[in-house]
Design an enzyme around this catalytic site. Structure first.
Site, short mmCIF file in Angstrom:
data_model
loop_
_atom_site.label_atom_id
_atom_site.label_comp_id
_atom_site.label_asym_id
_atom_site.label_seq_id
_atom_site.Cartn_x
_atom_site.Cartn_y
_atom_site.Cartn_z
N LYS A 13 -5.05 8.00 5.08
CA LYS A 13 -5.61 6.77 5.63
C LYS A 13 -4.59 6.04 6.50
O LYS A 13 -4.91 5.59 7.60
CB LYS A 13 -6.07 5.82 4.50
CG LYS A 13 -7.10 6.44 3.57
CD LYS A 13 -7.54 5.47 2.48
CE LYS A 13 -6.45 5.05 1.52
NZ LYS A 13 -5.89 6.16 0.71
N ARG A 89 -12.17 -1.24 -2.38
CA ARG A 89 -11.88 -0.18 -3.34
C ARG A 89 -12.78 -0.25 -4.56
O ARG A 89 -12.70 0.61 -5.41
CB ARG A 89 -10.44 -0.33 -3.82
CG ARG A 89 -9.45 0.54 -3.07
CD ARG A 89 -8.08 0.15 -3.55
NE ARG A 89 -7.22 1.27 -3.68
CZ ARG A 89 -6.30 1.62 -2.78
NH1 ARG A 89 -6.18 0.93 -1.66
NH2 ARG A 89 -5.51 2.63 -2.99
N ARG A 128 6.03 12.59 0.37
CA ARG A 128 6.06 11.42 1.28
C ARG A 128 7.40 10.70 1.22
O ARG A 128 7.97 10.47 0.16
CB ARG A 128 4.96 10.43 0.89
CG ARG A 128 5.11 9.12 1.66
CD ARG A 128 3.92 8.23 1.60
NE ARG A 128 3.33 8.11 0.31
CZ ARG A 128 2.08 7.71 0.11
NH1 ARG A 128 1.32 7.40 1.13
NH2 ARG A 128 1.60 7.62 -1.10
N ARG A 161 8.12 6.03 -2.34
CA ARG A 161 7.41 4.85 -2.79
C ARG A 161 7.46 4.75 -4.31
O ARG A 161 7.38 5.77 -4.99
CB ARG A 161 5.95 4.93 -2.33
CG ARG A 161 5.57 3.77 -1.45
CD ARG A 161 4.28 3.99 -0.77
NE ARG A 161 3.14 3.98 -1.68
CZ ARG A 161 1.89 4.05 -1.27
NH1 ARG A 161 1.64 4.15 0.01
NH2 ARG A 161 0.90 4.04 -2.13
N ARG A 172 -3.71 7.06 -10.17
CA ARG A 172 -4.30 6.56 -8.91
C ARG A 172 -5.50 7.42 -8.50
O ARG A 172 -6.50 6.92 -8.01
CB ARG A 172 -3.25 6.53 -7.79
CG ARG A 172 -2.32 5.32 -7.91
CD ARG A 172 -1.01 5.50 -7.16
NE ARG A 172 -1.19 5.74 -5.75
CZ ARG A 172 -0.28 6.32 -4.97
NH1 ARG A 172 0.88 6.73 -5.49
NH2 ARG A 172 -0.50 6.49 -3.69
P1 AP5 Z 1 -0.77 8.66 4.10
O1 AP5 Z 1 -1.29 8.54 5.49
O2 AP5 Z 1 0.32 7.74 3.67
O3 AP5 Z 1 -2.01 8.63 3.07
P2 AP5 Z 1 -2.81 7.42 2.48
O4 AP5 Z 1 -4.23 7.86 2.34
O5 AP5 Z 1 -2.56 6.17 3.26
O6 AP5 Z 1 -2.15 7.39 1.04
P3 AP5 Z 1 -1.65 6.21 0.13
O7 AP5 Z 1 -0.93 6.87 -1.01
O8 AP5 Z 1 -0.92 5.16 0.91
O9 AP5 Z 1 -3.02 5.62 -0.37
P4 AP5 Z 1 -3.26 4.77 -1.59
O10 AP5 Z 1 -4.70 4.40 -1.39
O11 AP5 Z 1 -2.91 5.37 -2.90
O12 AP5 Z 1 -2.19 3.60 -1.46
P5 AP5 Z 1 -2.27 2.10 -0.95
O13 AP5 Z 1 -0.99 1.81 -0.27
O14 AP5 Z 1 -3.54 1.81 -0.23
O15 AP5 Z 1 -0.30 10.18 3.89
C1 AP5 Z 1 0.29 10.60 2.68
C2 AP5 Z 1 1.39 11.64 2.99
O16 AP5 Z 1 0.78 12.81 3.55
C3 AP5 Z 1 2.42 11.17 4.03
O17 AP5 Z 1 3.66 11.72 3.72
C4 AP5 Z 1 1.90 11.75 5.37
O18 AP5 Z 1 2.96 12.03 6.27
C5 AP5 Z 1 1.23 13.05 4.89
N1 AP5 Z 1 0.05 13.41 5.69
C6 AP5 Z 1 -0.92 12.57 6.16
N2 AP5 Z 1 -1.87 13.27 6.82
C7 AP5 Z 1 -1.50 14.59 6.72
C8 AP5 Z 1 -2.09 15.81 7.19
N3 AP5 Z 1 -3.25 15.82 7.88
N4 AP5 Z 1 -1.45 16.97 6.92
C9 AP5 Z 1 -0.27 16.97 6.21
N5 AP5 Z 1 0.33 15.86 5.75
C10 AP5 Z 1 -0.28 14.67 6.00
O19 AP5 Z 1 -2.35 1.31 -2.35
C11 AP5 Z 1 -1.26 1.30 -3.24
C12 AP5 Z 1 -1.61 0.42 -4.45
O20 AP5 Z 1 -1.86 -0.93 -4.02
C13 AP5 Z 1 -2.89 0.82 -5.21
O21 AP5 Z 1 -2.64 1.84 -6.17
C14 AP5 Z 1 -3.27 -0.51 -5.86
O22 AP5 Z 1 -2.46 -0.78 -6.98
C15 AP5 Z 1 -2.92 -1.51 -4.77
N6 AP5 Z 1 -4.06 -1.77 -3.86
C16 AP5 Z 1 -4.11 -1.50 -2.53
N7 AP5 Z 1 -5.29 -1.89 -2.01
C17 AP5 Z 1 -6.00 -2.40 -3.05
C18 AP5 Z 1 -7.31 -2.95 -3.14
N8 AP5 Z 1 -8.14 -3.04 -2.07
N9 AP5 Z 1 -7.73 -3.37 -4.36
C19 AP5 Z 1 -6.93 -3.30 -5.45
N10 AP5 Z 1 -5.67 -2.80 -5.42
C20 AP5 Z 1 -5.22 -2.35 -4.22
#
Ligand code: AP5
Length: 216
Positions: A13, A89, A128, A161, A172
């Site tokens: 994402k 979410r 990552r 992270r 997660r």
């Molecule tokens: P990346 O692009 O970083 O993936 P992502 O989908 O953004 O993954 P996240 O782990 O950031 O998502 P998440 O939803 O768990 O975390 P968030 O920060 O939103 O890619 C991942 C890796 O793969 C990278 O190394 C990248 O280089 C690689 N990659 C990408 N595309 C690729 C491809 N095509 N091929 C190969 N490699 C690739 O949330 C974190 C925490 O915050 C949550 O757990 C929760 O506690 C809280 N939170 C956030 N939003 C909310 C909400 N709305 N409500 C409640 N709690 C929330």
């Protein structure tokens, strides 16, 4: 353009959100990035959110909805459009977003869902590395920096992270399946188009499909 990016942890994402934002000149709003910044700065929101994030649990809906209201009603930063990365979410968040968008008269154009198998997600997350200075994201397996452990853009030392540990990642993923995946059906039964994208290919191929879907 006003869109939601849905997908499991590690689905890409953040990676695709940054490309879409650049291509269409819109603002990417990542609740994860905003929360991590709040934790780093020790704000009241950060202090409340930290324990949930460290455990791989969701931050309570009311805190997230207050944060998003503040951002989405700021016309200056979102007037060209926005990409919501990591929000909504839960069903209450989706319903809260519907109300908010109706109030500001800015309906969604699309929902993009990135689909990736769990074993690939786990490998991506374990590889990552992020730059604490400029926010650039790398992957030791798939998108390595040109100098090991250093950011290509600003030279800072890359870090893992805090919530990318094996145990937290398992939680997660479970939280995603239970709370967030059902939102695909929620949006399918709305008038907003939902685009399912195979996210298990290289970054450029995924982006080409996203672009094609959005321009169809
Ligand atoms: P990346 O692009 O970083 O993936 P992502 O989908 O953004 O993954 P996240 O782990 O950031 O998502 P998440 O939803 O768990 O975390 P968030 O920060 O939103 O890619 C991942 C890796 O793969 C990278 O190394 C990248 O280089 C690689 N990659 C990408 N595309 C690729 C491809 N095509 N091929 C190969 N490699 C690739 O949330 C974190 C925490 O915050 C949550 O757990 C929760 O506690 C809280 N939170 C956030 N939003 C909310 C909400 N709305 N409500 C409640 N709690 C929330």
């Amino acid at each position: 353009m006003k869109l939601i990016l849905l997908g499991a942890p590690g689905a890409g994402k953040g990676t695709q959100g940054a490309l879409i934002a650049k291509r269409y000149g819109v603002t990417r709003i990542s609740t994860g990035d905003l929360l991590r910044d709040a934790v780093r700065r020790g704000t009241p929101l950060g202090l409340k959110a930290k324990a949930f994030m460290d455990a791989g649990e969701l931050v309570p809906d009311d805190l997230i909805l207050d944060l998003m209201r503040e951002i989405l009603t700021d016309e200056e930063s979102t007037h060209a459009g926005f990409i919501l990365d990591g929000f909504p979410r839960t069903r209450p968040q989706a319903e809260g977003l519907d109300e908010l968008l109706a109030e500001i008269e800015r309906p969604l154009d699309a929902v993009v869902v990135l689909e990736v198998e769990d074993d690939v997600l786990v490998k991506r997350i374990s590889g990552r590395r992020a730059c604490p200075e400029c926010g650039a994201v790398y992957n030791v397996y798939f998108e390595p920096p040109s100098t090991e452990g250093r950011c290509d853009q600003c030279g800072a030392a890359l870090v893992e992270r805090a919530d990318d540990t094996a145990e937290t990642v398992r939680r997660r993923l479970a939280v995603y399946r239970e709370n967030t995946e059902p939102l695909i059906e929620y949006y399918r039964s709305s008038t907003t188009p939902v685009h399912m994208i195979d996210g298990d290919r290289d970054v450029e191929a995924v982006f080409r499909d996203v672009e094609e879907a959005l321009e169809r």
